[in-house]
Design a protein around this motif. Structure first.
Motif, PDB file in Angstrom:
ATOM      1  N   ALA A  72       0.693  -1.176  -0.043  1.00  0.00           N
ATOM      2  CA  ALA A  72      -0.135   0.008   0.047  1.00  0.00           C
ATOM      3  C   ALA A  72       0.626   1.115  -0.118  1.00  0.00           C
ATOM      4  CB  ALA A  72      -1.025   0.061   1.178  1.00  0.00           C
ATOM      5  N   ILE A  73       1.829   1.298   0.889  1.00  0.00           N
ATOM      6  CA  ILE A  73       2.917   2.099   0.876  1.00  0.00           C
ATOM      7  C   ILE A  73       3.460   2.333  -0.681  1.00  0.00           C
ATOM      8  CG2 ILE A  73       5.043   3.171   1.698  1.00  0.00           C
ATOM      9  CD1 ILE A  73       4.206   1.687   4.295  1.00  0.00           C
ATOM     10  N   GLY A  74       3.949   1.391  -1.193  1.00  0.00           N
ATOM     11  CA  GLY A  74       4.151   1.231  -2.442  1.00  0.00           C
ATOM     12  C   GLY A  74       3.663   1.725  -3.356  1.00  0.00           C
ATOM     13  N   ALA A  75       2.318   1.707  -3.322  1.00  0.00           N
ATOM     14  CA  ALA A  75       1.109   2.272  -4.220  1.00  0.00           C
ATOM     15  C   ALA A  75       1.226   3.616  -4.026  1.00  0.00           C
ATOM     16  CB  ALA A  75      -0.355   1.749  -4.121  1.00  0.00           C
ATOM     17  N   GLU A  76       1.310   4.408  -3.076  1.00  0.00           N
ATOM     18  CA  GLU A  76       1.460   5.609  -2.741  1.00  0.00           C
ATOM     19  C   GLU A  76       2.652   6.323  -3.629  1.00  0.00           C
ATOM     20  OE1 GLU A  76      -0.275   8.057  -0.944  1.00  0.00           O
ATOM     21  OE2 GLU A  76      -1.953   6.645  -0.769  1.00  0.00           O
ATOM     22  N   ARG A  77       3.871   5.433  -3.433  1.00  0.00           N
ATOM     23  CA  ARG A  77       4.893   5.959  -3.923  1.00  0.00           C
ATOM     24  C   ARG A  77       5.015   5.698  -5.541  1.00  0.00           C
ATOM     25  NH1 ARG A  77       9.622   4.239  -0.658  1.00  0.00           N
ATOM     26  NH2 ARG A  77       8.969   5.979   0.471  1.00  0.00           N
ATOM     27  N   TRP A  78       4.597   4.727  -6.112  1.00  0.00           N
ATOM     28  CA  TRP A  78       4.878   4.302  -7.365  1.00  0.00           C
ATOM     29  C   TRP A  78       3.693   4.296  -8.144  1.00  0.00           C
ATOM     30  CZ3 TRP A  78       7.032   0.024  -4.405  1.00  0.00           C
ATOM     31  CH2 TRP A  78       8.296   0.280  -3.822  1.00  0.00           C
ATOM     32  N   GLY A  79       2.363   4.488  -7.628  1.00  0.00           N
ATOM     33  CA  GLY A  79       1.239   4.666  -8.399  1.00  0.00           C
ATOM     34  C   GLY A  79       0.440   3.379  -8.487  1.00  0.00           C
ATOM     35  N   ALA A 121      -5.005  -5.318  -3.412  1.00  0.00           N
ATOM     36  CA  ALA A 121      -5.998  -4.945  -2.470  1.00  0.00           C
ATOM     37  C   ALA A 121      -6.615  -3.671  -2.068  1.00  0.00           C
ATOM     38  CB  ALA A 121      -5.754  -5.854  -0.776  1.00  0.00           C
ATOM     39  N   GLY A 122      -7.460  -3.249  -2.721  1.00  0.00           N
ATOM     40  CA  GLY A 122      -7.828  -1.845  -2.765  1.00  0.00           C
ATOM     41  C   GLY A 122      -7.242  -0.844  -3.483  1.00  0.00           C
ATOM     42  N   VAL A 123      -6.226  -1.181  -4.421  1.00  0.00           N
ATOM     43  CA  VAL A 123      -5.767  -0.040  -5.227  1.00  0.00           C
ATOM     44  C   VAL A 123      -6.512   0.201  -6.164  1.00  0.00           C
ATOM     45  CG1 VAL A 123      -3.759   0.132  -6.693  1.00  0.00           C
ATOM     46  CG2 VAL A 123      -3.244  -1.063  -4.663  1.00  0.00           C
ATOM     47  N   ASP A 124      -7.216  -0.871  -6.923  1.00  0.00           N
ATOM     48  CA  ASP A 124      -8.185  -0.557  -7.844  1.00  0.00           C
ATOM     49  C   ASP A 124      -9.243   0.456  -7.472  1.00  0.00           C
ATOM     50  OD1 ASP A 124      -9.601  -2.345  -6.298  1.00  0.00           O
ATOM     51  OD2 ASP A 124     -10.262  -3.680  -8.172  1.00  0.00           O
ATOM     52  N   SER A 125      -9.697   0.250  -6.372  1.00  0.00           N
ATOM     53  CA  SER A 125     -10.844   1.361  -5.554  1.00  0.00           C
ATOM     54  C   SER A 125     -10.274   2.825  -5.526  1.00  0.00           C
ATOM     55  CB  SER A 125     -11.304   0.805  -4.362  1.00  0.00           C
ATOM     56  OG  SER A 125     -12.165  -0.351  -4.688  1.00  0.00           O
ATOM     57  N   ALA A 126      -8.893   2.615  -4.956  1.00  0.00           N
ATOM     58  CA  ALA A 126      -8.285   3.902  -4.625  1.00  0.00           C
ATOM     59  C   ALA A 126      -8.045   4.805  -5.950  1.00  0.00           C
ATOM     60  CB  ALA A 126      -6.889   3.905  -4.013  1.00  0.00           C
ATOM     61  N   TYR A 127      -7.578   3.815  -7.277  1.00  0.00           N
ATOM     62  CA  TYR A 127      -7.179   4.471  -8.422  1.00  0.00           C
ATOM     63  C   TYR A 127      -8.705   5.040  -8.990  1.00  0.00           C
ATOM     64  CZ  TYR A 127      -6.099   4.873 -13.351  1.00  0.00           C
ATOM     65  OH  TYR A 127      -5.731   5.120 -14.633  1.00  0.00           O
TER      66      TYR A 127
END
Length: 192
Positions: A72-79, A121-127
């Motif tokens: 999740a931290i990686g998603a914040e950093r890398w997109g 997990a949750g990245v698609d909804s955040a996107y």
């Protein structure tokens, strides 16, 4: 040309139909992976004992839980788009390892599946939320469509997984690997 530059450099206030279709198709494909409902039966048909299958399931559960926060931290950093691609490629790798693997490769497959689950997990909804630019009504509508597609994809995965398992124990994994590569291609088409 100016319109293209403005789209590529800043997030839109609402998604275009093409982005919406791409994301919804990604979500459908990742829900319809045919190995999901029959994985334990496939592994048993490949000669694994039920204690071995339960050990693999425990490894998957622990690994995916341990990876969720760092990814999740990686998603914040890398997109989010990169994380969705990582998820799909990790699932494709896990499925491919399940087709060819025995012993240690099955452990590696479960770790790869865990990485894929945690990265998604949750990245698609955040996107989706960021694509909607904070438009709550648009987000709710698209999330409702996505949920319907996930349910339909899950049902297709159950039926497809059972039919493929009847054909060959590795068939659900082989088809899932191809589907996951297609999902990674879809994720690559999404704007950052």
């Amino acid at each position: 040309m100016r319109r293209f530059l403005s789209i590529s450099t800043s997030p839109p206030s609402r998604p275009t139909e093409a982005w919406e279709r791409t994301l919804l198709t990604y979500r459908f494909i990742t829900a319809a992976l045919p190995y999901l409902p029959v994985a334990s039966l496939c592994l048993a048909a490949q000669g694994l004992s039920w204690p071995q299958i339960l050990q693999l399931a425990a490894l998957y559960s622990v690994a995916s839980a341990a990876l969720m926060i760092p990814l999740a931290i990686g998603a914040e950093r890398w997109g989010a788009r990169r994380m969705l691609r990582l998820s799909a490629f990790a699932i494709a790798l896990g499925a491919a390892l399940s087709v060819i693997g025995h012993g240690e490769l099955m452990w590696a497959a479960q770790l790869s599946f865990a990485l894929g689950a945690a990265a998604d997990a949750g990245v698609d909804s955040a996107y989706l939320w960021s694509m909607c630019g904070g438009c709550t009504d648009q987000y709710r509508r698209m999330e409702a469509h996505a949920t319907m597609l996930r349910i339909a994809g899950g049902a297709l995965g159950v039926v497809g997984g059972a039919l493929l398992l009847a054909y060959a124990p590795v068939a659900p994994f082989a088809v899932a690997a191809l589907m996951a590569v297609a999902a990674a291609g879809l994720a690559s088409q999404l704007p950052e």
